[in-house]
Design a protein around this motif. Structure first.
Motif, PDB file in Angstrom:
ATOM      1  N   GLN A  89       0.968  -0.935  -0.108  1.00  0.00           N
ATOM      2  CA  GLN A  89      -0.322   0.244   0.063  1.00  0.00           C
ATOM      3  C   GLN A  89       1.083   1.699   0.229  1.00  0.00           C
ATOM      4  N   VAL A  90       0.439   2.558  -0.227  1.00  0.00           N
ATOM      5  CA  VAL A  90       0.367   3.795  -0.329  1.00  0.00           C
ATOM      6  C   VAL A  90      -0.370   4.794   0.361  1.00  0.00           C
ATOM      7  N   ARG A  91       0.084   5.310   1.029  1.00  0.00           N
ATOM      8  CA  ARG A  91      -1.030   6.372   0.814  1.00  0.00           C
ATOM      9  C   ARG A  91      -0.445   7.732   1.326  1.00  0.00           C
ATOM     10  N   VAL A 117       3.498  14.119   2.253  1.00  0.00           N
ATOM     11  CA  VAL A 117       4.765  12.963   1.223  1.00  0.00           C
ATOM     12  C   VAL A 117       4.072  11.799   1.160  1.00  0.00           C
ATOM     13  N   ALA A 118       4.377  11.424   0.635  1.00  0.00           N
ATOM     14  CA  ALA A 118       3.958   9.788  -0.200  1.00  0.00           C
ATOM     15  C   ALA A 118       4.968   8.807   0.899  1.00  0.00           C
ATOM     16  N   ILE A 119       3.880   7.765   1.007  1.00  0.00           N
ATOM     17  CA  ILE A 119       4.940   6.660   2.368  1.00  0.00           C
ATOM     18  C   ILE A 119       3.925   5.268   1.798  1.00  0.00           C
ATOM     19  N   LYS A 120       5.031   4.932   1.199  1.00  0.00           N
ATOM     20  CA  LYS A 120       5.006   3.865   1.184  1.00  0.00           C
ATOM     21  C   LYS A 120       5.498   2.163   2.123  1.00  0.00           C
ATOM     22  N   PHE A 121       3.897   1.959   2.653  1.00  0.00           N
ATOM     23  CA  PHE A 121       4.037   0.904   3.691  1.00  0.00           C
ATOM     24  C   PHE A 121       4.887  -1.022   2.784  1.00  0.00           C
ATOM     25  N   THR A 163       8.761   9.616   0.603  1.00  0.00           N
ATOM     26  CA  THR A 163       9.323   9.960  -0.227  1.00  0.00           C
ATOM     27  C   THR A 163       8.027  10.955  -0.710  1.00  0.00           C
ATOM     28  N   GLU A 164       9.009  12.211  -1.724  1.00  0.00           N
ATOM     29  CA  GLU A 164       7.703  13.747  -1.674  1.00  0.00           C
ATOM     30  C   GLU A 164       6.451  13.170  -2.264  1.00  0.00           C
ATOM     31  N   PHE A 165       5.079  14.249  -2.946  1.00  0.00           N
ATOM     32  CA  PHE A 165       4.568  13.342  -2.826  1.00  0.00           C
ATOM     33  C   PHE A 165       3.853  13.988  -4.190  1.00  0.00           C
ATOM     34  N   MET A 166       3.694  13.382  -4.957  1.00  0.00           N
ATOM     35  CA  MET A 166       3.001  13.862  -6.222  1.00  0.00           C
ATOM     36  C   MET A 166       1.444  13.993  -6.814  1.00  0.00           C
ATOM     37  N   GLU A 167       1.078  15.041  -6.656  1.00  0.00           N
ATOM     38  CA  GLU A 167      -0.548  14.780  -6.707  1.00  0.00           C
ATOM     39  C   GLU A 167      -1.270  14.506  -7.929  1.00  0.00           C
ATOM     40  N   ASN A 168      -0.575  14.282  -8.958  1.00  0.00           N
ATOM     41  CA  ASN A 168      -0.773  13.839 -10.205  1.00  0.00           C
ATOM     42  C   ASN A 168      -1.214  11.991 -10.279  1.00  0.00           C
ATOM     43  N   GLY A 169      -0.047  11.576  -9.431  1.00  0.00           N
ATOM     44  CA  GLY A 169      -0.155  10.233  -9.570  1.00  0.00           C
ATOM     45  C   GLY A 169       0.039   9.695 -10.582  1.00  0.00           C
ATOM     46  N   SER A 170       0.604   8.690 -11.410  1.00  0.00           N
ATOM     47  CA  SER A 170       1.337   8.345 -12.244  1.00  0.00           C
ATOM     48  C   SER A 170       1.097   8.393 -13.587  1.00  0.00           C
ATOM     49  N   ARG A 194       4.582   3.866 -15.983  1.00  0.00           N
ATOM     50  CA  ARG A 194       3.948   3.837 -14.530  1.00  0.00           C
ATOM     51  C   ARG A 194       4.435   3.903 -13.722  1.00  0.00           C
ATOM     52  N   ASN A 195       6.879   4.588 -14.164  1.00  0.00           N
ATOM     53  CA  ASN A 195       6.786   4.388 -12.456  1.00  0.00           C
ATOM     54  C   ASN A 195       7.910   5.634 -12.414  1.00  0.00           C
ATOM     55  N   CYS A 196       6.647   6.979 -13.379  1.00  0.00           N
ATOM     56  CA  CYS A 196       7.491   7.977 -13.799  1.00  0.00           C
ATOM     57  C   CYS A 196       6.339   8.393 -12.878  1.00  0.00           C
ATOM     58  N   LEU A 197       5.761   9.730 -12.288  1.00  0.00           N
ATOM     59  CA  LEU A 197       5.128  10.765 -11.481  1.00  0.00           C
ATOM     60  C   LEU A 197       4.765  12.008 -12.322  1.00  0.00           C
ATOM     61  N   VAL A 198       3.388  12.609 -11.852  1.00  0.00           N
ATOM     62  CA  VAL A 198       3.446  13.892 -12.402  1.00  0.00           C
ATOM     63  C   VAL A 198       2.728  14.286 -10.970  1.00  0.00           C
TER      64      VAL A 198
HETATM   65  C1  LIG Z   1      -7.109  12.995 -11.193  1.00  0.00           C
HETATM   66  N1  LIG Z   1      -6.414  11.498 -10.373  1.00  0.00           N
HETATM   67  C2  LIG Z   1      -7.149  11.466  -9.249  1.00  0.00           C
HETATM   68  C3  LIG Z   1      -6.496   9.560  -9.013  1.00  0.00           C
HETATM   69  N2  LIG Z   1      -5.352  10.124  -8.645  1.00  0.00           N
HETATM   70  C4  LIG Z   1      -4.686   9.597  -7.678  1.00  0.00           C
HETATM   71  O1  LIG Z   1      -5.354   8.989  -6.667  1.00  0.00           O
HETATM   72  C5  LIG Z   1      -3.207   9.897  -7.180  1.00  0.00           C
HETATM   73  C6  LIG Z   1      -2.924  10.220  -6.766  1.00  0.00           C
HETATM   74  C7  LIG Z   1      -1.029  10.991  -6.058  1.00  0.00           C
HETATM   75  C8  LIG Z   1      -0.232   9.816  -6.479  1.00  0.00           C
HETATM   76  N3  LIG Z   1       0.836   9.764  -5.936  1.00  0.00           N
HETATM   77  C9  LIG Z   1       1.522   8.839  -5.959  1.00  0.00           C
HETATM   78  N4  LIG Z   1       1.388   7.831  -5.781  1.00  0.00           N
HETATM   79  C10 LIG Z   1       2.299   6.611  -5.272  1.00  0.00           C
HETATM   80  C11 LIG Z   1       1.870   5.430  -5.968  1.00  0.00           C
HETATM   81  C12 LIG Z   1       1.148   5.453  -5.456  1.00  0.00           C
HETATM   82  C13 LIG Z   1       0.647   3.954  -5.712  1.00  0.00           C
HETATM   83  C14 LIG Z   1       1.677   2.939  -6.603  1.00  0.00           C
HETATM   84  C15 LIG Z   1       2.986   3.164  -6.040  1.00  0.00           C
HETATM   85  N5  LIG Z   1       3.901   1.840  -6.634  1.00  0.00           N
HETATM   86  C16 LIG Z   1       5.051   1.832  -5.920  1.00  0.00           C
HETATM   87  O2  LIG Z   1       4.450   1.749  -5.270  1.00  0.00           O
HETATM   88  C17 LIG Z   1       5.625   0.643  -6.737  1.00  0.00           C
HETATM   89  C18 LIG Z   1       6.344   1.148  -7.944  1.00  0.00           C
HETATM   90  C19 LIG Z   1       6.730   0.513  -8.292  1.00  0.00           C
HETATM   91  C20 LIG Z   1       7.913  -0.407  -8.228  1.00  0.00           C
HETATM   92  C21 LIG Z   1       8.858  -1.557  -8.382  1.00  0.00           C
HETATM   93  C22 LIG Z   1      10.290  -1.581  -7.633  1.00  0.00           C
HETATM   94  C23 LIG Z   1       8.146  -2.676  -9.260  1.00  0.00           C
HETATM   95  C24 LIG Z   1       9.654  -0.329  -9.945  1.00  0.00           C
HETATM   96  C25 LIG Z   1       7.266  -0.642  -6.648  1.00  0.00           C
HETATM   97  C26 LIG Z   1       6.760   0.048  -5.833  1.00  0.00           C
HETATM   98  C27 LIG Z   1       3.244   4.158  -5.757  1.00  0.00           C
HETATM   99  C28 LIG Z   1       3.210   7.271  -5.347  1.00  0.00           C
HETATM  100  N6  LIG Z   1       3.638   8.488  -4.926  1.00  0.00           N
HETATM  101  C29 LIG Z   1       5.157   8.998  -4.624  1.00  0.00           C
HETATM  102  C30 LIG Z   1       4.962  10.408  -4.769  1.00  0.00           C
HETATM  103  N7  LIG Z   1       3.786  10.673  -5.400  1.00  0.00           N
HETATM  104  C31 LIG Z   1       2.772   9.320  -5.462  1.00  0.00           C
HETATM  105  C32 LIG Z   1      -0.878   8.651  -6.427  1.00  0.00           C
HETATM  106  C33 LIG Z   1      -2.462   8.304  -7.025  1.00  0.00           C
HETATM  107  C34 LIG Z   1      -4.110  10.523 -10.117  1.00  0.00           C
HETATM  108  C35 LIG Z   1      -4.770  12.108  -9.915  1.00  0.00           C
END
Ligand SMILES: CN1CCN(C(=O)c2ccc(Nc3nc(-c4cccc(NC(=O)c5ccc(C(C)(C)C)cc5)c4)cn4ccnc34)cc2)CC1
Length: 283
Positions: A39-41, A51-55, A98-105, A149-153
């Protein structure tokens, strides 16, 4: 308070190493999703810093190896890399902050915004990722799973590279084995899916596929082919087609990233120059 005598033992309460975050300084908010480690919160650090927190789920990660590596990753700092703030490793599950990225992947951002991007914004996205990767390349740091999928906005629509180097700590064979269902075959060059030979030039191949994802606004590469067919196609010399939104010049750059021999591919620093040069051309 005067400077503590350096020679005195740090007996005054529990001290945190600079890569350690005190979990009592974190508050937890909404869930952002679930990734390979769990989970990530969204959270707050010291009540005001988002911040973003990975459990990290038990059994998902080589935790000792990661904690060791975190000390190095803390030193990697660049405006186009998602900044690691620290870890909470004195308890289970451990947290990665980590730093928080508001617009997700970036992948979701492209798919959610499909039809609304102009050439300039797609090029800007490509340049952001290229700058982050150029920094990693300069520091001899390999990503190993570069993909949209592994970049954030963030809320300023800046794109940053995330989870660089983290694949080395994944304990899931489906992900780590090149024949596993989760292995990123469609983003991997021949020397990786055949011999796991990673380098910054293998990251460059993945970057070419990421560019294809950007200019198709989030389509799945080889969407009609399963992974094993893609291995055959690539070995036979087939490559992804030119996305409609990509100019022939941009497609030429993608194809340079997909040269069979890694030494024939450009570096991220020369990619940046080539991409920037297209800015004048396209105007
Ligand atoms: C308008 N839209 C509405 C919906 N939305 C969101 O709900 C949304 C908004 C912000 C989000 N931000 C972040 N989301 C994440 C996040 C969320 C879910 C899963 C993950 N991914 C992971 O945890 C993860 C990814 C890759 C890997 C390996 C090792 C395989 C390369 C391991 C773990 C990251 C990390 N962050 C780090 C900084 N900011 C974020 C994520 C989602 C995006 C915006």
């Amino acid at each position: 308070v005067g400077k503590r005598d350096k020679s005195a033992p740090s007996t005054a309460g529990f001290s945190y190493e600079k890569w350690e975050i005190n979990p009592s300084e974190l508050t937890f908010m909404k869930e952002l999703g679930c990734g390979q480690f769990g989970q990530v919160r969204l959270g707050k650090w010291r009540a005001q810093h988002k911040v973003a927190i990975k459990f990290v789920r038990q059994g998902a990660m080589h935790e000792e190896d990661f904690i060791e590596e975190a000390k190095i990753m803390m030193k990697l700092s660049h405006p186009k890399l998602v900044q690691l703030y620290g870890v909470c490793s004195q308890q289970k599950p451990i947290y990665i902050v980590t730093e928080f990225m508001e617009n997700g992947s970036l992948l979701n951002y492209l798919q959610e915004g499909r039809g609304s991007f102009d050439l300039g914004s797609l090029l800007s996205i490509s340049l952001d990722v290229c700058e982050g990767m150029e920094y990693l390349e300069a520091h001899g740091f390999i990503h190993r799973d570069l993909a949209s999928r592994n970049c954030l906005v963030n809320d300023s629509r800046v794109v940053k590279v995330s989870d660089f180097g983290m694949t080395r700590f994944v304990l899931d064979d489906q992900y780590t084995s090149s024949s596993g269902s989760k292995f990123p075959v469609k983003w991997s060059p021949p020397e990786v899916f055949n011999f796991c030979r990673y380098s910054s030039k293998s990251d460059v191949w993945s970057y070419g596929v990421l560019m294809w994802e950007v200019f198709t606004e989030g389509r799945m590469p080889f969407e009609n082919n399963p992974n094993h067919e893609v291995v055959t196609l690539i070995m036979q010399g087939h490559r992804l087609y030119r996305p409609k939104l990509a100019t022939p010049t941009l497609y030429d750059i993608m194809q340079l990233c997909w040269k069979e021999r890694s030494e024939d591919r450009p570096s991220f620093s020369s990619l940046w120059v080539m991409l920037s040069d297209t800015l004048e051309e396209d105007v």
